[in-house]
Design an enzyme around this catalytic site. Structure first.
Site, PDB file in Angstrom:
ATOM      1  N   GLU A  39       0.862  -1.184   0.000  1.00  0.00           N
ATOM      2  CA  GLU A  39       0.000   0.000   0.000  1.00  0.00           C
ATOM      3  C   GLU A  39       0.896   1.230   0.000  1.00  0.00           C
ATOM      4  O   GLU A  39       1.973   1.220   0.608  1.00  0.00           O
ATOM      5  CB  GLU A  39      -0.893  -0.001   1.254  1.00  0.00           C
ATOM      6  CG  GLU A  39      -1.796   1.234   1.325  1.00  0.00           C
ATOM      7  CD  GLU A  39      -2.909   1.117   2.365  1.00  0.00           C
ATOM      8  OE1 GLU A  39      -2.816   0.259   3.247  1.00  0.00           O
ATOM      9  OE2 GLU A  39      -3.855   1.917   2.282  1.00  0.00           O
ATOM     10  N   CYS A  83      -6.715   0.903   2.788  1.00  0.00           N
ATOM     11  CA  CYS A  83      -7.663   2.020   2.849  1.00  0.00           C
ATOM     12  C   CYS A  83      -7.504   2.987   1.688  1.00  0.00           C
ATOM     13  O   CYS A  83      -8.420   3.736   1.364  1.00  0.00           O
ATOM     14  CB  CYS A  83      -7.491   2.767   4.164  1.00  0.00           C
ATOM     15  SG  CYS A  83      -7.934   1.772   5.580  1.00  0.00           S
ATOM     16  N   ASN A 127     -12.037  -3.071  -0.111  1.00  0.00           N
ATOM     17  CA  ASN A 127     -10.954  -3.417   0.819  1.00  0.00           C
ATOM     18  C   ASN A 127     -11.538  -3.991   2.097  1.00  0.00           C
ATOM     19  O   ASN A 127     -12.051  -5.101   2.112  1.00  0.00           O
ATOM     20  CB  ASN A 127     -10.088  -2.179   1.087  1.00  0.00           C
ATOM     21  CG  ASN A 127      -9.106  -2.384   2.235  1.00  0.00           C
ATOM     22  OD1 ASN A 127      -8.487  -3.445   2.330  1.00  0.00           O
ATOM     23  ND2 ASN A 127      -8.972  -1.411   3.120  1.00  0.00           N
ATOM     24  N   GLU A 128     -11.534  -3.195   3.134  1.00  0.00           N
ATOM     25  CA  GLU A 128     -11.939  -3.676   4.460  1.00  0.00           C
ATOM     26  C   GLU A 128     -13.378  -3.239   4.714  1.00  0.00           C
ATOM     27  O   GLU A 128     -13.657  -2.517   5.658  1.00  0.00           O
ATOM     28  CB  GLU A 128     -10.987  -3.042   5.480  1.00  0.00           C
ATOM     29  CG  GLU A 128     -10.876  -3.732   6.788  1.00  0.00           C
ATOM     30  CD  GLU A 128      -9.801  -3.071   7.636  1.00  0.00           C
ATOM     31  OE1 GLU A 128     -10.036  -1.943   8.147  1.00  0.00           O
ATOM     32  OE2 GLU A 128      -8.714  -3.657   7.806  1.00  0.00           O
TER      33      GLU A 128
HETATM   34  O1  AHR Z   1      -2.488  -1.628   6.818  1.00  0.00           O
HETATM   35  C1  AHR Z   1      -2.951  -0.374   7.058  1.00  0.00           C
HETATM   36  C2  AHR Z   1      -4.440  -0.356   6.986  1.00  0.00           C
HETATM   37  O2  AHR Z   1      -4.992  -1.300   7.850  1.00  0.00           O
HETATM   38  C3  AHR Z   1      -5.000  -0.748   5.666  1.00  0.00           C
HETATM   39  O3  AHR Z   1      -5.007   0.317   4.799  1.00  0.00           O
HETATM   40  C4  AHR Z   1      -6.388  -1.184   6.006  1.00  0.00           C
HETATM   41  O4  AHR Z   1      -6.859  -2.131   5.106  1.00  0.00           O
HETATM   42  C5  AHR Z   1      -6.258  -1.708   7.411  1.00  0.00           C
HETATM   43  O5  AHR Z   1      -7.198  -1.146   8.230  1.00  0.00           O
END
Ligand code: AHR
Length: 681
Positions: free
Chosen positions: A51, A246, A377-378
Site C-alpha cells: 500500500e 484504505c 478493501n476492508e
Molecule cells: O495496513 C494499514 C491499513 O490497515 C490498511 O489500509 C487497512 O486495510 C487496514 O485497516
C-alpha cells in the site's frame, strides 16, 4: 509426499544434534507422520500486501528523486526553493494554459537579470542521494516566451552548494516540450538538490521536473528502487495485493484510488492527495501525495518480474467506513463496475481492444495473465453486500475465469466478520474472503488453531493483513514475529481452506510512517527487514507441497486471559472471541517438499525457556540422508532490527548430522525454526 516412496523401505533414522542454550523446559516429542500426507498446500499461501502508506511508493519504492515534480501539492512549492545567483526575478505558480488538464499548475521563472543563474531547486524527499560515477536522468517540460534567448542549466549540487554534475537543455519554444538530459555525478551525497536555472532574461515555464537514478530495478525508465525490490524479491512472494488497503477506498469517494489515473505518460497522471496524510497523530504528513508514477502498469510489470500473481483491489463504490462513509448509490455503480471490467481488459485483453491497446502502447503487448480481483478493501455491512452483488453479477458474467476476493471487515472476532461469512456462504458467493487482524502477540498464539475448526463450506480464506502488535508502540520485536510464526503453523496446516496470506503493510520509511508494524524499513540509502520479514521469508521460501500430519506431546501451557479491551471488536459480537484451550508446548506444522525430497518442519517456541524436543519421523520407513536447520532467535524477545544493527534478528543456518530415526533438538526460547530433512529415495 508420495506415500509409495516411503513404505516398504527398511530402516529408521536417528539424528543427533545438540543446540547449546539456557536450561531446557519440559521435554517435548514431535511426531511427523510421513506415511499419511494430507492436502496440497496452496501455492498462493504466502504473498505480500503493498500500500502507498508510510511513503511506500512516492519517496520509497518509486525511484523518483524529485518531490512534488508537477507542483500539484496543496502547497505548490513544497520541497522547492528559489535559486538566485546574483540575478533578479520572481518565481510564481501559474495555471493558465497548463501542460494538460490533469496537471494544471506549473512554475514560472520571470527573469529580469539571470546573474549566473536564476531558477528553482528541489530538495527531494529529505535530500537527494547521489553516488560517485553514477548517471542521473533529468527530464522536464518547459516553454519560454518568444524573446527568451537562453537555455536551462540543470545542476545536481551537494548540501554545501558544490556542483556534482550538470547538463544544458536547449531549444525552448513557446510550446510545451519535453527535455531530457543525463548528469554523471562526480560525488556521493545524501542531501543533494536539483537546481534548474534560466541563463538569460525572459520568461520560462517549468513542469514535471524529474530526476531518476539510471540504476533502477532492471534499469527501467520511470523505475523502482533496486535495493527495495531486491528485499521484496527475496521474500519470494506468491502474489502481491495492491494498492491497498484504505487507499483504495479514499477518505471520500473523490479521493479513492482510480487505476485509470495511473497509466500512460506520467505527465498525464493526475496527482491525488494521499489519504494517509492526515491519518495519525504525530506522524501527519500534509504534503503526502500520490503521483501514481508507480501505477498499475508498473505494478503488473513488477509482478511479472518477480513471478508473482497480481491481486488488484478495486473500489466498490464505498469510501472509508471509518471516515466519510460516502457511498455511490446502487443505481450509479456503473462506472465503478466498468472500471473493474476495464482493468481486466487492460491486463489480459488482446491488443485490439481499447484498454489493452493502452497496455501495448506502454510497451507490453503480451497479457499480464490477471486471475484474481478484489472488490472493496476492508468493507462491512449490508451496504457492502448489496454493492458486491452488483460487481459479482457483472464480473462473473463476463469473466467467469476471474476469482473474486471480498472483504470481511476490520476484525475476525465480531459481528461484521460473522455476517460477512454468512453472506458469502449463503448469499452472493465470493471465491476468497479477505480477513484482517492486528492483535497482541498472545492473540496470535491463542488463534493458531482457529482455522482447524472453521467450516470448509464456501469461499477460501485470504488472511490479507495481519500483524502482532507488541505493546502500545507496536514494536516489530522478535516476540511479535515468533507469535506470527506460531499462528502461521495454523495457516499452513489449514491451507486447504486458507488459500492466501499476507502481512501488514510492506514498506515504511523511517521518520515518515503512519502505520506500524511494517515488514521492511528504509530511508533514502538503507533498508532492513524486521524479524517478521524473516518469518515471512522463511515460510515462503520453504513452502512444502503437501501437509504431513504432526503431533506434539508435552505439557500444555496456560496463559492468563488477555486484558479486556485489548482486542477491538466491531458490530454485535455473535459469540465470545475465538480462544483455544491451553497452548501447545511448541507450535508445529510439517510438510513434504516434493522436488527437494525433504520433510519440512516449522516450529515456533514463543516461551521464555528453550524446549528440548525429540523429533520422530513416525511412520517413515526409509532413511534421511542430510538435514539443515534455520533458526530465527536472539538474546531477548524484545530484540528488534535497526539501520545500525540490521542483523540482530536474522535466520542462522546450520547443517545437521543425520544418524537415525529421531532428532534431538533444543528449540531456543523465543524462536522460530525450520528443519529440512532430506529423505533417501
Ligand atoms: O495496513 C494499514 C491499513 O490497515 C490498511 O489500509 C487497512 O486495510 C487496514 O485497516
Amino acid at each position: 509426499m508420495h506415500h509409495s516412496t516411503l513404505t516398504g523401505l527398511a530402516g529408521l533414522i536417528v539424528f543427533a544434534l545438540t543446540h547449546t542454550g539456557s536450561a531446557a523446559g519440559p521435554a517435548v516429542r514431535i511426531t511427523v507422520d510421513t506415511d499419511h500426507p494430507g492436502h496440497a498446500v496452496s501455492p498462493l499461501l504466502h504473498g505480500v500486501f503493498f500500500e502507498d502508506i508510510n511513503y511506500g511508493a512516492d519517496g520509497g519504492l518509486y525511484a523518483e528523486l524529485v518531490q512534488n515534480r508537477s507542483f500539484e501539492h496543496r502547497e505548490h512549492l513544497f520541497a522547492w526553493g528559489t535559486v538566485n545567483r546574483g540575478g533578479e526575478g520572481t518565481v510564481t505558480v501559474e495555471s493558465a494554459e497548463p501542460l494538460n488538464a490533469k496537471n494544471p499548475h506549473y512554475v514560472r521563472l520571470s527573469v529580469r537579470t539571470p546573474g549566473s543563474g536564476f531558477g528553482v531547486a528541489n530538495y527531494g524527499f529529505g535530500g537527494i542521494v547521489t553516488k560517485t560515477g553514477e548517471n542521473y536522468l533529468v527530464s522536464l517540460r518547459a516553454r519560454a516566451a518568444a524573446n527568451y534567448g537562453g537555455a536551462l542549466r540543470v545542476v545536481i549540487e551537494d548540501e554545501t552548494g558544490r556542483p556534482l554534475g550538470d547538463c544544458a537543455l536547449t531549444g525552448l519554444s513557446e510550446k510545451w516540450q519535453k527535455f531530457d538530459g543525463v548528469i554523471k555525478s562526480t560525488g556521493s551525497a545524501t542531501h543533494a538538490r536539483l537546481v534548474v536555472v534560466a541563463t538569460a532574461p525572459g520568461r520560462v515555464d517549468l513542469d514535471m521536473v524529474s530526476l531518476f537514478p539510471e540504476n533502477t530495478w532492471k534499469h527501467r525508465r520511470n523505475g523502482l528502487r533496486a535495493d527495495l525490490v531486491k528485499m521484496l524479491a527475496d521474500l519470494h512472494p506468491a502474489f502481491m495485493r495492491f494498492p491497498g488497503g484504505c487507499i483504495v477506498e479514499g477518505m471520500d469517494l473523490p479521493n479513492r484510488y482510480q487505476w485509470k489515473d495511473t497509466i500512460g505518460d506520467v505527465a498525464d497522471r493526475p496527482e491525488n492527495w494521499n489519504r494517509w496524510q492526515d491519518a495519525m497523530g504525530d506522524a501527519t504528513a500534509p504534503q503526502y501525495y500520490q503521483t501514481y508514477g508507480l501505477g498499475f502498469f508498473e505494478f503488473f510489470q513488477l509482478c511479472e518480474d518477480l513471478g508473482t500473481e497480481p491481486v488488484p483491489i478495486l473500489n466498490c463504490g464505498m469510501a472509508c467506513q471509518y471516515e466519510s462513509k460516502q457511498l455511490a448509490p446502487l443505481d450509479q455503480l456503473g462506472p465503478f463496475v466498468q472500471d473493474a471490467l476495464d482493468l481486466i481488459e487492460f491486463a489480459n485483453g488482446p491488443v485490439t481492444t481499447r484498454w489493452s491497446a493502452r497496455r501495448a502502447a506502454m510497451g507490453h503487448p503480451e497479457p499480464f495473465h490477471l486471475k484474481i480481483v478484489g472488490v472493496g478493501n476492508e468493507q462491512w455491512g449490508e451496504q457492502y453486500f448489496e454493492r458486491y452483488a452488483v460487481f459479482q453479477a457483472a464480473l462473473k458474467a463476463k469473466h467467469p475465469e476471474i476469482q473474486l476476493v471480498t472483504g470481511a471487515g476490520p476484525g475476525v472476532d465480531d459481528g461484521f466478520w460473522k455476517l460477512a461469512w454468512d453472506k458469502f456462504r449463503n448469499g452472493t458467493p465470493a471465491d476468497i474472503v479477505d480477513e484482517h487482524y492486528y492483535r497482541p502477540p498472545q492473540w496470535f498464539l491463542e488463534n493458531a488453531t482457529r482455522y482447524d475448526v472453521q467450516e470448509r463450506r464456501g469461499p477460501k480464506v485470504f488472511a490479507g493483513e495481519f500483524a502482532a502488535h507488541d505493546g502500545p508502540q507496536h514494536r516489530p520485536t522478535l516476540r511479535a514475529a515468533v507469535a506470527e510464526a506460531a499462528f502461521m503453523t495454523g495457516l499452513l496446516r489449514n491451507s486447504d481452506l486458507v488459500a492466501m496470506s499476507s502481512y501488514a503493510p510492506l514498506f515504511a520509511k523511517a521518520g515518515a510512517s503512519q502505520w506500524a508494524p511494517d515488514l521492511i524499513w528504509f530511508d533514502n540509502t538503507r533498508v532492513y527487514g524486521t524479524p517478521s520479514y524473516h518469518v515471512q521469508a522463511l515460510y515462503s521460501r520453504n513452502r512444502p507441497d503437501v501437509i504431513l500430519p504432526v503431533s506434539v506431546d508435552g505439557p500444555p501451557v496456560t496463559l492468563p486471559a488477555l486484558p479486556a479491551g485489548s482486542v477491538a471488536t466491531y458490530g454485535a459480537p455473535p459469540r465470545p472471541p475465538y480462544r483455544s484451550g491451553p497452548l501447545p508446548a511448541l507450535f508445529v506444522a510439517a510438510g513434504w517438499d516434493r522436488q527437494a525430497g525433504e520433510v519440512v518442519l516449522f516450529v515456533a517456541n514463543p516461551y521464555a525457556e528453550e524446549r528440548a524436543a525429540t523429533v520422530a519421523l513416525g511412520g517413515a520407513s526409509h532413511a534421511a540422508t542430510a538435514g539443515k536447520v534455520i533458526v530465527l532467535a536472539s538474546t531477548t524477545p524484545d530484540d528488534v532490527n535497526s539501520f545500525e544493527a540490521p542483523a540482530t534478528v536474522v535466520p542462522r543456518e546450520e547443517n545437521l548430522n543425520v544418524g537415525g530415526s529421531e532428532l534431538s533438538y533444543r528449540f531456543p526460547a523465543s524462536s522460530f525454526t525450520v528443519l529440512r530433512l532430506k529423505m533417501a529415495q
